[in-house]
Design a protein around this motif. Structure first.
Motif, PDB file in Angstrom:
ATOM      1  N   HIS A 332       6.996  -3.147  -2.012  1.00 40.01           N
ATOM      2  CA  HIS A 332       5.781  -2.350  -2.090  1.00 40.01           C
ATOM      3  C   HIS A 332       5.794  -1.412  -3.274  1.00 40.01           C
ATOM      4  CE1 HIS A 332       2.938   0.564   0.302  1.00 40.01           C
ATOM      5  NE2 HIS A 332       2.248  -0.312  -0.425  1.00 40.01           N
ATOM      6  N   GLU A 338       5.330   8.249  -0.284  1.00 37.16           N
ATOM      7  CA  GLU A 338       5.862   8.012   1.057  1.00 37.16           C
ATOM      8  C   GLU A 338       7.175   8.760   1.242  1.00 37.16           C
ATOM      9  OE1 GLU A 338       6.211   3.832   1.873  1.00 37.16           O
ATOM     10  OE2 GLU A 338       4.437   3.329   0.709  1.00 37.16           O
ATOM     11  N   HIS A 368       9.767  -0.038  -3.685  1.00 35.91           N
ATOM     12  CA  HIS A 368      10.698   0.137  -2.567  1.00 35.91           C
ATOM     13  C   HIS A 368      10.539  -1.054  -1.619  1.00 35.91           C
ATOM     14  CE1 HIS A 368       6.889   2.139  -1.547  1.00 35.91           C
ATOM     15  NE2 HIS A 368       7.100   1.744  -0.321  1.00 35.91           N
TER      16      HIS A 368
HETATM   17 FE   FE2 Z   1       5.697   1.582   1.302  1.00 37.89          FE
END
Ligand code: FE2
Length: 436
Positions: A332, A338, A368
């Motif tokens: 992602h 995040e 990540h």
């Molecule tokens: Fe993510």
């Protein structure tokens, strides 16, 4: 500890509560009578502009022994780790090992003293932004209260119960529960020993339940599972210290009575708690992996449609039943930031290295995803229905703002400088001879 109950009256989730020692303390039919029952003072706490639309308007009326104006002047406290100085930019994937607890009983650290700001964005002066704090404490607050002028606090205990006294009554918040103490609400925290947890602070708006859309009327977190305290007052004429965070700095004033002297209250601007076990998980039962937004417990919306100042998202125990699907979280890159924390157990995409009481930060567009071990095992696992995340509760604070680090975060000895290597061993499997 009072039993926590909800009272609903009239329209729009209006709550009302009075300490049973003073029946009739709530005025009937009028918020601010010339003389309140029992000689109490009426005081309003406004959580939205007076003129906010009715469906968004939040305020509470307190009926208390002394109004909050009866206090000394605030003085700045310079020695603390609360700050809005989050100026260190770092686009790398970041991970902190479990933050150290204060364990020496001869060096007590209470909840306020144990607040450390990790990262954040924006500015409380313009009421736009977000902050993430870690609390690390081992002692109860004694004749002391705290309130936050800058925004709302979503508190996630990881270790140790928080026995919270608020102006509204008492809340016992245990690990695997969360509580939200909104802007301006005075509270005090007792602990039973070394205690650690996470705090998401938002400046813009209040948290609310996400809309459910096609899910329908039921699913995710249900309103009926949020608990708010019942009124409980103490009539103490002793010295109390009132701490406040204001524009990112900590201040303290003194007064000669307890701030927890509210005999009765009514309104819809209240602290509340929620047990994460009550979350109804929605998940794929065909193929593919739902975005983590499907696990949103609470959201603080921005003015941009569908875009949150911050979401609180959990990854609870659930059945994983997809066909033909790589089941762990996908690789992602995100236009949101995040931050992840772990309350207990082992997170399915990072079974090693991601510690309860630690955290990770993948900021704007930082790649990540699952580590090597997770990719290899998930790519070869039998695709049968599987209960995952048993005994685990990981969570995410996701924000549309681009957070910077505080010096406490960037210089922490807990920073795992080896984190990025968890993806280094991902092999090349490309096969140019693949035929459809
Ligand atoms: Fe993510």
């Amino acid at each position: 500890m009072n039993k926590e109950l909800k009272y609903l009256s009239g329209f729009g989730n209006e709550f009302a509560s009075e300490d049973p020692r003073c029946p009739g303390a709530l005025p009937v039919g009028q918020n601010n009578p010339q003389k309140c029952p029992y000689g109490l003072y009426a005081e309003q706490l406004s959580g939205t502009a007076f003129t906010a639309p009715r469906e968004e308007n939040k305020r509470t009326w307190f009926y208390r022994i002394k109004p909050s104006v009866c206090r000394g002047l605030h003085e700045r406290i310079k020695t603390n780790n609360l700050t809005h100085e989050w100026k260190i930019a770092d686009p790398n994937p970041l991970r902190w090992n479990a933050f150290d607890l204060p364990t020496r009983q001869d060096l007590p650290v209470d909840f306020v003293e144990g607040l450390h700001t990790l990262c954040g964005a924006g500015d409380s002066r313009s009421r736009h932004g977000v902050a993430i704090h870690i609390y690390l404490c081992n002692a109860s607050m004694k004749n002391s209260a705290f309130y936050n002028s800058d925004g709302d606090l979503l508190i996630v205990p990881q270790l140790g119960n928080l026995l919270i006294t608020t102006e509204f009554g008492k809340l016992n918040c245990e690990p695997n529960e969360i509580c939200v103490i909104q802007q301006g609400m005075k509270f005090s925290v007792n602990v039973l020993g070394p205690s650690r947890g996470y705090i998401l602070e938002v400046f813009d708006n209040h948290f609310q339940l996400p809309n459910l859309g096609p899910i329908g009327a039921n699913g995710l977190a249900a309103p009926r599972d949020f608990l708010t305290p019942v009124a409980h007052f103490e009539d103490l004429e002793e010295e109390f210290k009132i701490h406040c965070k204001y524009q990112g700095e900590l201040f303290v004033s003194t007064q000669n009575h307890s701030p927890f002297d509210v005999v009765a209250w009514h309104g819809n601007y209240v602290p509340y708690k929620y047990n994460l076990n009550n979350f109804m998980v929605i998940n794929s039962v065909s193929f593919d992996h739902c975005d983590p937004s499907i696990f949103t417990v609470l959201t603080c919306p921005s003015l941009k449609p569908g875009t949150a100042i911050a979401d609180f998202v959990i990854f609870p125990p659930r059945w994983s039943v997809q066909e033909n699907t790589f089941r762990p979280p996908y690789y992602h890159r995100n236009c949101m930031s995040e931050f992840m924390g772990l309350i207990k157990g082992r997170y399915e995409a990072k079974e090693d290295g991601f510690q309860a009481g630690g955290g990770s930060l993948h900021t704007m567009m930082t790649p990540h995803g699952p580590d090597v071990k997770c990719f290899e095992s998930a790519s070869n696992a039998d695709l049968k229905p599987e209960k995952i995340a048993e005994g685990t509760m990981a969570f995410m604070f996701e924000t549309s703002l681009c957070m910077g680090l505080t010096s406490w975060a960037a210089e922490s000895k807990k920073l795992d400088t080896n984190y990025y290597n968890c993806w280094k061993g991902l092999k090349k499997y490309f096969n140019g001879n693949f035929k459809v």
